[in-house]
Design an enzyme around this catalytic site. Structure first.
Site, PDB file in Angstrom:
ATOM      1  N   GLY A 163     -40.598  41.701  -0.488  1.00 52.89           N
ATOM      2  CA  GLY A 163     -40.195  42.335   0.753  1.00 52.89           C
ATOM      3  C   GLY A 163     -41.288  43.265   1.233  1.00 52.89           C
ATOM      4  N   HIS A 166     -44.176  55.088  -2.734  1.00 49.22           N
ATOM      5  CA  HIS A 166     -43.996  54.667  -4.120  1.00 49.22           C
ATOM      6  C   HIS A 166     -44.112  55.878  -5.046  1.00 49.22           C
ATOM      7  CE1 HIS A 166     -45.284  50.465  -2.723  1.00 49.22           C
ATOM      8  NE2 HIS A 166     -44.000  50.439  -2.984  1.00 49.22           N
ATOM      9  N   GLU A 211     -37.029  48.856   0.112  1.00 52.28           N
ATOM     10  CA  GLU A 211     -37.679  48.731   1.433  1.00 52.28           C
ATOM     11  C   GLU A 211     -37.073  49.703   2.448  1.00 52.28           C
ATOM     12  OE1 GLU A 211     -40.347  47.231   1.376  1.00 52.28           O
ATOM     13  OE2 GLU A 211     -40.058  45.924  -0.363  1.00 52.28           O
TER      14      GLU A 211
HETATM   15  N1  ARG Z   1     -43.071  44.790  -3.770  1.00 52.63           N
HETATM   16  C1  ARG Z   1     -42.145  45.303  -2.828  1.00 52.63           C
HETATM   17  C2  ARG Z   1     -42.661  46.561  -2.151  1.00 52.63           C
HETATM   18  O1  ARG Z   1     -43.566  47.245  -2.578  1.00 52.63           O
HETATM   19  C3  ARG Z   1     -40.741  45.494  -3.384  1.00 52.63           C
HETATM   20  C4  ARG Z   1     -40.517  45.657  -4.834  1.00 52.63           C
HETATM   21  C5  ARG Z   1     -39.025  45.726  -5.104  1.00 52.63           C
HETATM   22  N2  ARG Z   1     -38.678  45.751  -6.497  1.00 52.63           N
HETATM   23  C6  ARG Z   1     -37.513  45.295  -6.991  1.00 52.63           C
HETATM   24  N3  ARG Z   1     -37.237  45.380  -8.256  1.00 52.63           N
HETATM   25  N4  ARG Z   1     -36.621  44.756  -6.224  1.00 52.63           N
HETATM   26  O2  ARG Z   1     -42.219  46.967  -1.109  1.00 52.63           O
HETATM   27 ZN    ZN Z   2     -42.705  49.331  -1.961  1.00 54.29          ZN
END
Ligand code: ARG
Ligand code: ZN
Ligand code: CA
Length: 254
Positions: free
Chosen positions: A124, A173, A164
């Site tokens: 996402g 983050h 998100e």
């Molecule tokens: N990689 C994505 C981001 O940085 C979402 C990561 C979501 N992690 C999860 N365990 N659902 O926005």
């Molecule tokens: Zn993220």
């Protein structure tokens, strides 16, 4: 802020393979996760280590599928668009009908969530407050959306959308977006300084950047762990989201 705020939400399902045309039930399962996570009513919040038992906070934000569309007509809050695009990139093409996607509803009045196939293993992505209106909102891979239907482990807990929407409400983050370094900042005082992202289901404690003995708060929604390993926002994070809803996103709660 004392009152709970309610965010009108529209989910744009954009599909090429019929399996990607997820059910209303799958969409509703995602809204239920958002409402639990942003009200700290998620049952798995008890997984927080005892040392942080009082850290999880209620963001006092609830999400409801829109009941009125931009023209003022009744709606389910779900749109469905068939596309010739087999998979989307993070270039915002899914957000416009001219590029094979679905146009947003006015982003000053609705949280727009696009659900589609995404290329390259992306779960996402989100736009922070203050960005261009036509691309405002969040995008989630259909197989990471909600808890039923096409949702697939280990991302079948609805936490990609929680993460998100956290970004959409101005959360960074938890490791400070400086790679593995110790100088990045998430601009939140009650999250420990942390090196880089954590993945999977880490064991507690996981120490980085001299943050022992308690280590990384990897069970935070703004880390990269599996859905069933992330369970909380802190008070500092909820304050940052409240400031966003009192500032750049105030029109959504008017
Ligand atoms: N990689 C994505 C981001 O940085 C979402 C990561 C979501 N992690 C999860 N365990 N659902 O926005
Ligand atoms: Zn993220
Ligand atoms: Ca860092």
């Amino acid at each position: 802020r004392i009152e709970v705020v309610h965010i009108p939400t529209v989910v744009h399902v954009v599909w090429s393979d019929p399996a990607q045309n997820i059910t209303d039930e799958q969409v509703q399962s995602q809204l239920a996760v958002l409402n639990a996570d942003f009200r700290r009513t998620n049952p798995d919040v008890t997984a927080v280590p005892p040392v942080w038992q009082s850290a999880p906070a209620d963001a006092r934000i609830e999400f409801a599928l829109a009941t009125t569309d931009p023209a003022g007509s009744p709606t389910t809050g779900i749109t469905r668009t068939r596309t010739a695009t087999a998979g989307f990139d993070t270039d915002d093409a899914v957000k416009s009908s001219t590029t094979g996607g679905a146009d947003p509803w006015p982003t000053s009045s609705y949280l727009n969530i696009w659900v589609c196939q995404l290329n390259g293993g992306v779960l996402g992505y989100a736009q922070f407050p203050g960005g261009p209106e036509p691309t405002d909102g969040v995008v989630v891979l259909h197989s990471c959306f909600g808890t039923t239907g096409t949702a697939t482990a280990p991302f079948d807990g609805g936490r990609t959308a929680t993460h998100e929407v956290g970004h959409w409400l101005n959360l960074r983050h938890i490791w400070g977006d400086d790679g593995e370094g110790c100088n990045g900042d998430d601009f939140v005082a009650d999250t420990p300084n942390q090196g880089g992202p954590n993945y999977g289901k880490p064991n507690w404690p996981t120490v980085s950047c001299d943050n022992g003995p308690d280590g990384d708060m990897f069970m935070n929604f703004m880390d990269y762990v599996d859905d069933n390993a992330m369970v909380m926002f802190t008070s500092g994070q909820t304050a940052r989201m409240a400031a966003c809803l009192a500032g750049p996103r105030a029109s959504l709660v008017a």
